[in-house]
Design a protein around this motif. Structure first.
Motif, mmCIF file in Angstrom:
data_model
loop_
_atom_site.group_PDB
_atom_site.id
_atom_site.type_symbol
_atom_site.label_atom_id
_atom_site.label_comp_id
_atom_site.label_asym_id
_atom_site.label_seq_id
_atom_site.Cartn_x
_atom_site.Cartn_y
_atom_site.Cartn_z
ATOM 1 N N GLY A 1 9.220 2.492 -7.132
ATOM 2 C CA GLY A 1 10.311 3.227 -7.746
ATOM 3 C C GLY A 1 11.545 3.313 -6.855
ATOM 4 O O GLY A 1 11.503 2.978 -5.664
ATOM 5 N N PRO A 2 12.654 3.773 -7.408
ATOM 6 C CA PRO A 2 13.878 3.933 -6.600
ATOM 7 C C PRO A 2 13.716 5.040 -5.568
ATOM 8 O O PRO A 2 12.882 5.936 -5.712
ATOM 9 C CB PRO A 2 14.944 4.285 -7.637
ATOM 10 N N ASP A 3 14.517 4.964 -4.510
ATOM 11 C CA ASP A 3 14.525 5.967 -3.436
ATOM 12 C C ASP A 3 13.153 6.147 -2.806
ATOM 13 O O ASP A 3 12.734 7.262 -2.461
ATOM 14 C CB ASP A 3 15.040 7.318 -3.961
ATOM 15 N N THR A 4 12.445 5.038 -2.652
ATOM 16 C CA THR A 4 11.138 5.026 -1.991
ATOM 17 C C THR A 4 11.270 4.414 -0.609
ATOM 18 O O THR A 4 11.869 3.350 -0.456
ATOM 19 C CB THR A 4 10.118 4.214 -2.807
ATOM 20 N N LEU A 5 10.730 5.084 0.390
ATOM 21 C CA LEU A 5 10.768 4.551 1.751
ATOM 22 C C LEU A 5 9.732 3.426 1.868
ATOM 23 O O LEU A 5 8.566 3.605 1.511
ATOM 24 C CB LEU A 5 10.464 5.641 2.770
ATOM 25 N N VAL A 6 10.182 2.279 2.366
ATOM 26 C CA VAL A 6 9.332 1.094 2.488
ATOM 27 C C VAL A 6 9.214 0.723 3.963
ATOM 28 O O VAL A 6 10.229 0.500 4.637
ATOM 29 C CB VAL A 6 9.917 -0.084 1.686
ATOM 30 N N TRP B 1 0.841 -1.202 0.000
ATOM 31 C CA TRP B 1 0.000 0.000 0.000
ATOM 32 C C TRP B 1 0.869 1.242 0.000
ATOM 33 O O TRP B 1 1.865 1.321 0.734
ATOM 34 C CB TRP B 1 -0.899 -0.009 1.244
ATOM 35 N N ARG B 2 0.497 2.223 -0.829
ATOM 36 C CA ARG B 2 1.199 3.507 -0.874
ATOM 37 C C ARG B 2 0.374 4.543 -0.117
ATOM 38 O O ARG B 2 -0.793 4.775 -0.450
ATOM 39 C CB ARG B 2 1.404 3.947 -2.320
ATOM 40 N N ASP B 3 0.984 5.159 0.910
ATOM 41 C CA ASP B 3 0.227 6.108 1.719
ATOM 42 C C ASP B 3 0.234 7.499 1.094
ATOM 43 O O ASP B 3 0.750 7.704 -0.014
ATOM 44 C CB ASP B 3 0.748 6.135 3.162
ATOM 45 N N GLY B 4 -0.358 8.461 1.822
ATOM 46 C CA GLY B 4 -0.489 9.811 1.290
ATOM 47 C C GLY B 4 0.828 10.527 1.072
ATOM 48 O O GLY B 4 0.886 11.514 0.342
ATOM 49 N N SER B 5 1.905 10.042 1.700
ATOM 50 C CA SER B 5 3.223 10.647 1.527
ATOM 51 C C SER B 5 4.044 9.964 0.436
ATOM 52 O O SER B 5 5.195 10.351 0.200
ATOM 53 C CB SER B 5 4.004 10.587 2.852
ATOM 54 N N GLY B 6 3.470 8.947 -0.193
ATOM 55 C CA GLY B 6 4.205 8.206 -1.213
ATOM 56 C C GLY B 6 5.039 7.069 -0.660
ATOM 57 O O GLY B 6 5.728 6.370 -1.411
ATOM 58 N N HIS B 7 5.004 6.864 0.662
ATOM 59 C CA HIS B 7 5.716 5.736 1.252
ATOM 60 C C HIS B 7 4.961 4.441 0.962
ATOM 61 O O HIS B 7 3.730 4.441 0.834
ATOM 62 C CB HIS B 7 5.849 5.890 2.772
ATOM 63 N N VAL B 8 5.697 3.344 0.881
ATOM 64 C CA VAL B 8 5.100 2.039 0.607
ATOM 65 C C VAL B 8 5.110 1.201 1.884
ATOM 66 O O VAL B 8 6.110 1.168 2.615
ATOM 67 C CB VAL B 8 5.868 1.329 -0.527
ATOM 68 N N HIS B 9 3.999 0.513 2.150
ATOM 69 C CA HIS B 9 3.850 -0.328 3.334
ATOM 70 C C HIS B 9 3.647 -1.778 2.897
ATOM 71 O O HIS B 9 2.847 -2.040 1.993
ATOM 72 C CB HIS B 9 2.664 0.133 4.179
ATOM 73 N N VAL B 10 4.345 -2.706 3.556
ATOM 74 C CA VAL B 10 4.303 -4.121 3.192
ATOM 75 C C VAL B 10 3.847 -4.917 4.406
ATOM 76 O O VAL B 10 4.361 -4.718 5.517
ATOM 77 C CB VAL B 10 5.692 -4.601 2.711
#
Length: 407
Positions: free
Chosen positions: A311-316, A48-57
């Motif tokens: 994408g690259p440089d994405t906080l997960v 899931w991608r949150d409102g800040s563009g971070h990805v959650h697994v």
């Protein structure tokens, strides 16, 4: 949380999380809504991608795979997300990638060998008894009396700093753990706290350079990395990490174990009668209520997670709390069952960053539970007191009021 509590709120949580900008917090319900949300996300939207563009697994297999792939998912969140403008000190093991991580870990692991940890057991047992001796007679806060001071005192002794300063360490830890990265004032206070810790440790580091004394600070002061001595900042950074992560892991573990046993009086009495069950209780506590809800990585390149392009440089964000309750791995995953196999629980991470202090946390937890059951014929969480909880990142009660009766 109890299984029924999660079921009660499942239908009210967003099916795919699209209406949420941020995950639910542990407050005010102790994590019921957070667990229900994570359960829904595991099923409906495991990435899931949150409102800040971070990805959650959320699923166990995906979390474990990412933790094992250090080339694609970097621990250097500071350096990569700042575009290289900032660099974490070499002592911040959690934020280092290979090969530097391996070199630093080999240095500090000298203080965490099985023999050295086992050798601490008599002293930790004695310290636990002393802390409980000072507890009020029939009612006390487990966190204040034992769960906080025990690991802080142990870590202070390992580092070689005064154990009588443990209240100061506790205050610093509380400040760092309460940091909200989206609140500039909270971040400012965190930075001030980090400076205060570093300034405090600096005097001890300088003293060890003049006269080593066999403690962990002396080991780090005398160590060489690629032919160079560690900088003071590196040493202070590792000591800060140990004070923070090492203390909160045991503190939350002890409190969570009591919470789990309190909700199953029959199991509590079984454990009282057979102390060989304590290690299994600790492992199941770590699975069901891991001290840290999640950990972070950042992508070094474009990647695919469970069919989702990142994408690259994405906080997960890797949700350990969710992975540990993944029904694909753990049957009846929301139930507290110490008889299950917990070899795959992820509370201490996975791969090269597996928590270096895990054996110490387990030892402290076992000694604490054993001492509590020895001393008190009856022990339970005070139902008249409303519990307060840590924030989103730590899964445990800030205070745990107990009512007890001596054996």
């Amino acid at each position: 949380m109890a299984q029924q509590g999660i079921s009660d709120v499942l239908d009210s949580t967003p099916g795919a999380g699209r209406r949420l900008e941020r995950p639910p917090t542990v407050e005010p319900d102790g994590g019921v809504a957070l667990l229900a949300w994570a359960a829904r996300m595991r099923e409906d939207q495991p990435v899931w991608r949150d409102g800040s563009g971070h990805v959650h697994v959320f699923r166990h297999a995906d979390v474990q795979r990412i933790l094992a792939d250090t080339a694609t998912f970097s621990s250097d969140t500071v350096g990569r997300l700042s575009g290289g403008e900032k660099q974490a000190p070499r002592g911040t093991l959690l934020l280092l990638d290979p090969p530097l991580h391996g070199k630093m870990r080999r240095l500090v692991s000298r203080a965490f060998t099985p023999g050295l940890i086992t050798g601490l057991e008599p002293w930790i047992t004695e310290l636990t008894g002393q802390l409980l001796d000072a507890a009020p007679e029939n009612a006390f806060d487990l966190v204040d009396v034992l769960a906080n001071p025990l690991p802080v005192t142990v870590i202070a002794r390992m580092l070689g700093v005064p154990t009588e300063d443990r209240d100061r360490f506790q205050g610093w830890a509380d400040q760092l753990l309460s940091t909200d990265p989206d609140d500039p004032e909270s971040v400012r206070r965190m930075e001030e706290t980090a400076v205060a810790i570093s300034s405090y440790l600096q005097g001890f580091i300088e003293a060890r350079r003049e006269e080593p004394s066999g403690d962990l600070l002396s080991t780090l002061v005398g160590a060489e990395l690629d032919g160079e001595r560690l900088e003071d900042e590196d040493i202070a950074s590792f000591a800060t990490l140990l004070l923070l992560a090492g203390h909160i892991t045991t503190s939350v573990l002890v409190g969570n174990a009591l919470l789990c046993l309190d909700r199953d009086p029959e199991l509590l009495e079984r454990v009282r009668a057979d102390r060989s069950l304590i290690p299994a209780v600790i492992e199941e506590t770590l699975r069901l209520r891991p001290p840290f809800t999640r950990i972070e990585r950042v992508t070094t390149t474009a990647a695919t997670v469970a069919g989702t392009d990142v994408g690259p440089d994405t906080l997960v964000h890797l949700w350990l709390l969710s992975a540990n309750r993944d029904e694909r791995v753990f049957e009846d995953a929301d139930a507290f069952r110490p008889d299950r196999s917990n070899a795959r629980q992820a509370a201490f991470g996975h791969g090269i960053h597996y928590c270096i202090g895990a054996p110490l946390a387990r030892l402290e937890g076992r000694i604490a539970l054993d001492a509590l059951l020895d001393r008190y014929a009856r022990i339970g969480v005070d139902p008249a007191v409303r519990l307060t909880w840590h924030g989103t990142n730590v899964f445990g009660a800030r205070h745990l009021p107990l009512r007890v009766h001596h054996a």
